[in-house]
Design an enzyme around this catalytic site. Structure first.
Site, PDB file in Angstrom:
ATOM      1  N   LEU A 192       0.827  -1.213   0.000  1.00 28.06           N
ATOM      2  CA  LEU A 192       0.000   0.000   0.000  1.00 28.06           C
ATOM      3  C   LEU A 192       0.862   1.264   0.000  1.00 28.06           C
ATOM      4  O   LEU A 192       1.710   1.460   0.852  1.00 28.06           O
ATOM      5  CB  LEU A 192      -0.876  -0.016   1.253  1.00 28.06           C
ATOM      6  CG  LEU A 192      -1.772   1.208   1.456  1.00 28.06           C
ATOM      7  CD1 LEU A 192      -2.788   1.321   0.347  1.00 28.06           C
ATOM      8  CD2 LEU A 192      -2.437   1.133   2.813  1.00 28.06           C
ATOM      9  N   ASP A 193       0.611   2.126  -0.943  1.00 24.37           N
ATOM     10  CA  ASP A 193       1.264   3.450  -1.001  1.00 24.37           C
ATOM     11  C   ASP A 193       2.778   3.348  -1.150  1.00 24.37           C
ATOM     12  O   ASP A 193       3.503   4.278  -0.817  1.00 24.37           O
ATOM     13  CB  ASP A 193       0.943   4.289   0.254  1.00 24.37           C
ATOM     14  CG  ASP A 193      -0.556   4.470   0.431  1.00 24.37           C
ATOM     15  OD1 ASP A 193      -1.273   4.376  -0.568  1.00 24.37           O
ATOM     16  OD2 ASP A 193      -1.001   4.701   1.562  1.00 24.37           O
TER      17      ASP A 193
END
Lengths: 279, 279, 279, 279
Positions: free
Chosen positions: A223-224
């Site tokens: 994520l990210d």
């Protein structure tokens, strides 16, 4: 004269630039611009714009290049498709989606928006103004896997080359991401790697930062944490509540996403490890 | 391997890039980076960084290049001198001068500051800290021509390659400029071409601008109209008086002058007409 | 007329602004500017610039204010000392230190630099140009506590109001920080909270960011987590190595530290929780 | 508690702030924020946000203020209308218009767009998506005066408080401007005062600038010379043609126009002479 683009990346080797310029010269082509990058760990990346006669056979150019650069580890592409086929995923926020639809409507996006998919139907009336299919695929009463399956089935209709997450507020599983490896662009509403995860503006407010930002990046399994394409920032001060930051941040988000997509859709972005090289 | 730089500019012609890459390849050199620009009116400009064997004879490379590119209209230079010899002209303000002296003192300027020349002696005590000759050449009781003559005589001692006008507040005559054509860098305290001439911050205040700026440029015969190298800006608001703008603008001025000189001293700036090309 | 500054902070209450303006009016003072902030959790912070007759007794103004605003929870100060007494701590890097010394030398710092303390003697020759005491307090052969004790003993000579960490590369213990609570300003070479801790440019390079930054902040007990005063950024691209980022980042660091100190030394920065309010 | 806004401007006088805070205090109101500015030539401008009981009679507050501040030279307004009525003038370019329509569509504009008027019908299909009246008022076969008369007749239908020139590419006569004095906002595609008049990007290209910009300003009788509200810039380099600058500049234009309108529609912009004061 017609303009062409040659993209090339792979392990560095002696004579790569020479061989390319030789083939182009021998095929009576004229280099308009040529940008290359060699990474510290030896990856060679080059983007060449050149002009050739109307009658130029680009397949022959490619064959000539392959003759001099036989290594299959080196990718060679001439004239990638101009308008990328794209599906946009959104949730409830309109600002990034609207920015892209406006650009598409006026033929400024370098992409065809085939459809918009959302886990809410909030944006359906707006999207309908632009005669673009809107698919409402709710996540309610579904497991994450079931929901992603439903989205994937929708995407299969369109066979998009790229997915754009225009404030799509759900985390994608590695299995989903694997279907579109290096072809999903997300806009994260913080200056990554600061404020990974949920409520970045709330985090930014709590930390008392004096600058907020947004980051457009490819999505990978963490994520990210995928390769960053573009970032932009905006000054804030103590008068900004978290809500103010969120509101003002939207302008940064939509502009940096547009800027990133322009680069991606114009074949200027190469991924090398967890970094992008933009030529 | 040793690193070299090849600079090239002149009228565009077919095969220029190919010929360069061929010569470098034939001399067992490896291109590290290569940037080129072709202007709309057909000027070809290229900067190539390459590595060669320790034993590489760069004169031979130059001869080989000249063999394939015989046109004398095309300039070819390998390995321009690294540390440029520079004299700084100043008046009373210290901020740009101090920035340059600090960088020079810590070997970060890519230049040798041979001397400082000023029409006031205000800055003498400061310059003396850095063991750099300071020449006080007053303009009082002199015509403009006599004053410039006096400066030129001082400059002759040092034979500088570049003059840097670090807030030198007098207009230079064409005759003076001709002695250092394309080799005088000035910092103007406005975002050119806005607010040409005297008191640009006063002009900026009167116009009610919301952004102020500074411009580093080569000096030619028309005041504040030479080729621009670098510009930078800073937000202001209605609370700024002209004096506030002047004070805050100093930070912009010194940083943009440093940035411009870094580009110039690293042989990255080419002049074409009234524009710069920065590679 | 003479200009005065009134600083005020404490729990919000009805009539605070009215009472201040009443006292100033009754004392024949004229408000030049007045900025206030009320935090979501009810902290009232105000900075008022006002003019009064030459004969104005500011102690009487303060007494009048205290009469109307009796709560001791509310701090009231008139005319804080103009030039703050400051000691700078540095290690080996010169850029932030030099920027401050230059500003001090030309009376642009709003502070007296009483001394420079460093755990290396690298910068001694440079500091000596400015006739400022330089104390070389090595950390070698000392525990962290012993080293900090030695620094504290040196600081006792000068009784500084503020410590400035101008790229001082050692972590301070809570015990040391407690001696100068809310009076130590540090420059961190990243856009906090990204890249906390060591080698932030290396971290930034590894993450492939497109913007680097610097953060000036007060130091509290948690490394790089004190209240942020100012931040600034600079665009980078794939061509920047970690070393390039470090080099280019220095300009951002020195400018953002200067900007932050200007605000602090002009009594414009209030600390509330882990945030700063800048009026 | 209900939130209110008090706007005040006129010649500076002793006790203005005190009198306002006294009236608010006496009416059991609490000041949330108060910004004021006194110009060097003695204009007092103040914007106060305050909270009062639900039952507060703002007309009484106004009367009380007028009692203490009898000078009619001082304007006093409480709670200006929230959503301003606006008509947009456009020509052929869509980017600024689209930005405003999107914000309006999602209730983010702080204004009602009553109609769009254009001297071309190019944008009619787009505007129709948003159910906003579009008036095509061609300038062909009309004198400038006749054309403006035709526009004024259209505007009379809507009685707008503000006109927004969203890339309206015709110069307005003083007579037209007089109908909407200080109520016409224009976006000029340069960093004013650089490149006044036609083709500013062509001018910018010819001058070889390294930064382009856009300026939102009120329109007065001199073309591109009204009070500036907001400005913004973008870096460019030698690779940008005038057309590239124009294309990239559009993003700057639309964002700076939005930013300026937000300030204007929220009653934060005061005009004093040829300058704006933004509180």
């Amino acid at each position: 004269m017609t303009k062409h683009i040659l993209l090339m990346d792979g392990p560095d080797a002696k004579g790569l630039i020479f061989n390319v310029t030789k083939v182009l010269y021998d095929n009576a082509c004229n280099i308009i611009s040529q940008d290359e990058y060699v990474s510290p760990d030896g990856q060679f990346i080059m983007r060449t714009e050149f002009e050739g006669e109307e009658s130029l056979n680009t397949q022959k150019v490619l064959n000539d290049l392959r003759g001099l650069i036989p290594s299959e580890a080196i990718n060679l592409r001439i004239n990638p498709k101009k308008k990328k086929d794209v599906v946009i995923l959104a949730t409830k926020e309109h600002h990034c989606l609207a920015e892209l639809l406006i650009r598409y409507n006026f033929d400024e996006l370098d992409a065809n928006i085939l459809a918009v998919v959302s886990n809410y139907n909030t944006l359906q009336p707006f999207v309908s103004k632009f005669s673009i299919p809107f698919h409402y695929v709710t996540h309610e009463h579904k497991t994450r896997e079931e929901h992603e399956e439903a989205i994937l089935r929708t995407l299969e209709i369109y066979q998009p080359e790229y997915l754009v997450l225009a404030k799509y507020m759900r985390v994608l599983t590695p299995s989903f991401v694997a279907h579109y490896a290096n072809r999903i662009v997300n806009i994260h509403h913080s200056f990554l790697p600061a404020f990974i995860g949920a409520s970045p503006y709330k985090q930014a407010y709590d930390r008392g930062v004096k600058i907020i930002g947004a980051t457009a990046h490819f999505v990978n399994n963490n994520l990210d944490e995928g390769p960053i394409i573009a970032q932009s920032v905006k000054d804030v001060d103590h008068n900004y509540s978290a809500a103010d930051m969120a509101r003002e941040g939207k302008d940064v988000e939509k502009m940096v996403l547009s800027q990133a997509l322009k680069l991606v859709f114009n074949d200027r972005v190469f991924i090398h490890g967890n970094r992008t090289v933009i030529l």
